[in-house]
Motif scaffolding. Structure first.
Motif, PDB file in Angstrom:
ATOM      1  N   ALA A 129      37.183  27.364  88.635  1.00  0.00           N
ATOM      2  CA  ALA A 129      36.319  26.423  87.926  1.00  0.00           C
ATOM      3  C   ALA A 129      35.029  26.232  88.722  1.00  0.00           C
ATOM      4  N   ARG A 130      33.951  25.835  88.005  1.00  0.00           N
ATOM      5  CA  ARG A 130      32.657  25.634  88.666  1.00  0.00           C
ATOM      6  C   ARG A 130      32.537  24.257  89.309  1.00  0.00           C
ATOM      7  N   SER A 131      33.306  23.299  88.786  1.00  0.00           N
ATOM      8  CA  SER A 131      33.184  21.925  89.266  1.00  0.00           C
ATOM      9  C   SER A 131      34.524  21.224  89.102  1.00  0.00           C
ATOM     10  N   ARG A 132      34.621  20.023  89.644  1.00  0.00           N
ATOM     11  CA  ARG A 132      35.833  19.233  89.443  1.00  0.00           C
ATOM     12  C   ARG A 132      36.070  18.974  87.955  1.00  0.00           C
ATOM     13  N   SER A 133      34.991  18.720  87.239  1.00  0.00           N
ATOM     14  CA  SER A 133      35.110  18.466  85.796  1.00  0.00           C
ATOM     15  C   SER A 133      35.699  19.678  85.080  1.00  0.00           C
ATOM     16  N   ASP A 134      35.192  20.875  85.376  1.00  0.00           N
ATOM     17  CA  ASP A 134      35.732  22.094  84.782  1.00  0.00           C
ATOM     18  C   ASP A 134      37.182  22.314  85.209  1.00  0.00           C
ATOM     19  N   ALA A 135      37.482  22.016  86.472  1.00  0.00           N
ATOM     20  CA  ALA A 135      38.849  22.187  86.972  1.00  0.00           C
ATOM     21  C   ALA A 135      39.817  21.256  86.239  1.00  0.00           C
ATOM     22  N   LEU A 136      39.383  20.034  86.004  1.00  0.00           N
ATOM     23  CA  LEU A 136      40.241  19.094  85.286  1.00  0.00           C
ATOM     24  C   LEU A 136      40.464  19.551  83.847  1.00  0.00           C
ATOM     25  N   ALA A 137      39.416  20.039  83.195  1.00  0.00           N
ATOM     26  CA  ALA A 137      39.558  20.562  81.838  1.00  0.00           C
ATOM     27  C   ALA A 137      40.509  21.755  81.827  1.00  0.00           C
ATOM     28  N   TRP A 138      40.413  22.615  82.837  1.00  0.00           N
ATOM     29  CA  TRP A 138      41.306  23.771  82.957  1.00  0.00           C
ATOM     30  C   TRP A 138      42.755  23.305  83.076  1.00  0.00           C
ATOM     31  N   CYS A 139      42.987  22.279  83.901  1.00  0.00           N
ATOM     32  CA  CYS A 139      44.342  21.735  84.073  1.00  0.00           C
ATOM     33  C   CYS A 139      44.887  21.176  82.762  1.00  0.00           C
ATOM     34  N   LYS A 145      48.903  23.997  76.893  1.00  0.00           N
ATOM     35  CA  LYS A 145      49.424  25.308  76.480  1.00  0.00           C
ATOM     36  C   LYS A 145      50.931  25.404  76.716  1.00  0.00           C
ATOM     37  N   HIS A 146      51.400  24.806  77.802  1.00  0.00           N
ATOM     38  CA  HIS A 146      52.802  24.940  78.174  1.00  0.00           C
ATOM     39  C   HIS A 146      53.674  23.798  77.685  1.00  0.00           C
ATOM     40  N   THR A 147      53.092  22.820  77.022  1.00  0.00           N
ATOM     41  CA  THR A 147      53.890  21.688  76.557  1.00  0.00           C
ATOM     42  C   THR A 147      53.629  21.374  75.087  1.00  0.00           C
ATOM     43  N   ASP A 148      53.217  22.392  74.308  1.00  0.00           N
ATOM     44  CA  ASP A 148      52.901  22.178  72.895  1.00  0.00           C
ATOM     45  C   ASP A 148      54.017  21.467  72.145  1.00  0.00           C
ATOM     46  N   THR A 149      55.240  21.896  72.341  1.00  0.00           N
ATOM     47  CA  THR A 149      56.363  21.301  71.618  1.00  0.00           C
ATOM     48  C   THR A 149      56.541  19.836  72.004  1.00  0.00           C
ATOM     49  N   TRP A 150      56.490  19.557  73.313  1.00  0.00           N
ATOM     50  CA  TRP A 150      56.657  18.186  73.763  1.00  0.00           C
ATOM     51  C   TRP A 150      55.537  17.298  73.240  1.00  0.00           C
ATOM     52  N   LEU A 151      54.285  17.780  73.304  1.00  0.00           N
ATOM     53  CA  LEU A 151      53.157  16.991  72.802  1.00  0.00           C
ATOM     54  C   LEU A 151      53.257  16.790  71.288  1.00  0.00           C
ATOM     55  N   ALA A 152      53.707  17.799  70.561  1.00  0.00           N
ATOM     56  CA  ALA A 152      53.875  17.660  69.109  1.00  0.00           C
ATOM     57  C   ALA A 152      54.926  16.600  68.804  1.00  0.00           C
ATOM     58  N   ASP A 153      56.032  16.594  69.536  1.00  0.00           N
ATOM     59  CA  ASP A 153      57.069  15.566  69.340  1.00  0.00           C
ATOM     60  C   ASP A 153      56.518  14.177  69.648  1.00  0.00           C
ATOM     61  N   LEU A 154      55.732  14.076  70.708  1.00  0.00           N
ATOM     62  CA  LEU A 154      55.140  12.791  71.078  1.00  0.00           C
ATOM     63  C   LEU A 154      54.175  12.308  69.997  1.00  0.00           C
ATOM     64  N   ARG A 155      53.342  13.211  69.456  1.00  0.00           N
ATOM     65  CA  ARG A 155      52.407  12.827  68.389  1.00  0.00           C
ATOM     66  C   ARG A 155      53.161  12.380  67.140  1.00  0.00           C
ATOM     67  N   ASP A 156      54.243  13.085  66.806  1.00  0.00           N
ATOM     68  CA  ASP A 156      55.067  12.680  65.661  1.00  0.00           C
ATOM     69  C   ASP A 156      55.636  11.281  65.861  1.00  0.00           C
ATOM     70  N   ALA A 157      56.090  11.002  67.073  1.00  0.00           N
ATOM     71  CA  ALA A 157      56.636   9.674  67.370  1.00  0.00           C
ATOM     72  C   ALA A 157      55.556   8.607  67.230  1.00  0.00           C
ATOM     73  N   LEU A 158      54.338   8.898  67.692  1.00  0.00           N
ATOM     74  CA  LEU A 158      53.243   7.929  67.570  1.00  0.00           C
ATOM     75  C   LEU A 158      52.886   7.680  66.107  1.00  0.00           C
ATOM     76  N   GLN A 159      52.931   8.717  65.285  1.00  0.00           N
ATOM     77  CA  GLN A 159      52.669   8.530  63.860  1.00  0.00           C
ATOM     78  C   GLN A 159      53.737   7.649  63.230  1.00  0.00           C
ATOM     79  N   HIS A 160      54.980   7.819  63.667  1.00  0.00           N
ATOM     80  CA  HIS A 160      56.063   6.966  63.156  1.00  0.00           C
ATOM     81  C   HIS A 160      55.818   5.513  63.549  1.00  0.00           C
TER      82      HIS A 160
END
Length: 173
Positions: A129-139, A145-160
């Motif tokens: 990354a070029r900066s801390r800001s870019d590094a944080l966005a990369w993280c 990318k690696h937690t799509d399923t978990w985040l989708a479940d969490l979003r569904d729960a928030l909608q409920h």
């Protein structure tokens, strides 16, 4: 947080407002607090296109769509921005690839401890990354990318939770 009714209204509005033939089906609407992203599917390249040519073909199809629809997309985005009070970004999906034309880059404030800052500084020092800001966005992208399923479940729960809240008594009356 956006309610299901708000999201349905926005999806319906865009589906009704977009010209016929732009996309192979109804657009996908992705919404957060700042932005409404409209993603439409273009016809996929034929299966017999060689792999070496496929990426260039997808890029060409996306670029042609972007250029040919620019004025109408701007007009529709302005209407939507007035109606829904959010910025609109555009993208297409073609051949399994998503190509975004415009997106917002929204600053987000955070407090990090030294060990967390050292992670960002390591990514900068390594040239990831070029900066801390870019590094944080990369993280954030990596975690997403690696937690799509978990985040989708969490979003569904928030909608409920939003649905249950909306069905409860109105305490402002």
């Amino acid at each position: 947080m956006a309610t299901d009714d708000d999201t349905a209204q926005i999806h319906g509005w865009f589906t009704g407002r977009l010209p016929e033939g732009w996309f192979t089906g109804a657009p996908e609407i992705v919404r957060d607090r700042e932005e409404i992203a409209v993603l439409g599917a273009l016809p996929d390249p034929p299966d017999d296109v060689p792999e070496a040519e496929r990426a260039a073909l997808v890029e060409g199809l996306a670029r042609r769509f972007r250029e040919e629809t620019r004025e109408r997309r701007i007009e529709i985005a302005r209407e939507a921005e007035r109606k829904f009070r959010q910025k609109v970004s555009w993208g297409v999906v073609c051949g399994g690839e998503t190509v975004m034309f415009t997106t917002l880059s929204v600053p987000v404030m955070t407090r990090l401890r030294q060990t967390e800052r050292q992670v960002l500084d390591t990514l900068v020092a390594a040239g990831v990354a070029r900066s801390r800001s870019d590094a944080l966005a990369w993280c954030v992208r990596l975690v997403g990318k690696h937690t799509d399923t978990w985040l989708a479940d969490l979003r569904d729960a928030l909608q409920h939770v939003d649905r249950v809240r909306s069905e409860g008594p109105d305490i402002n009356s």
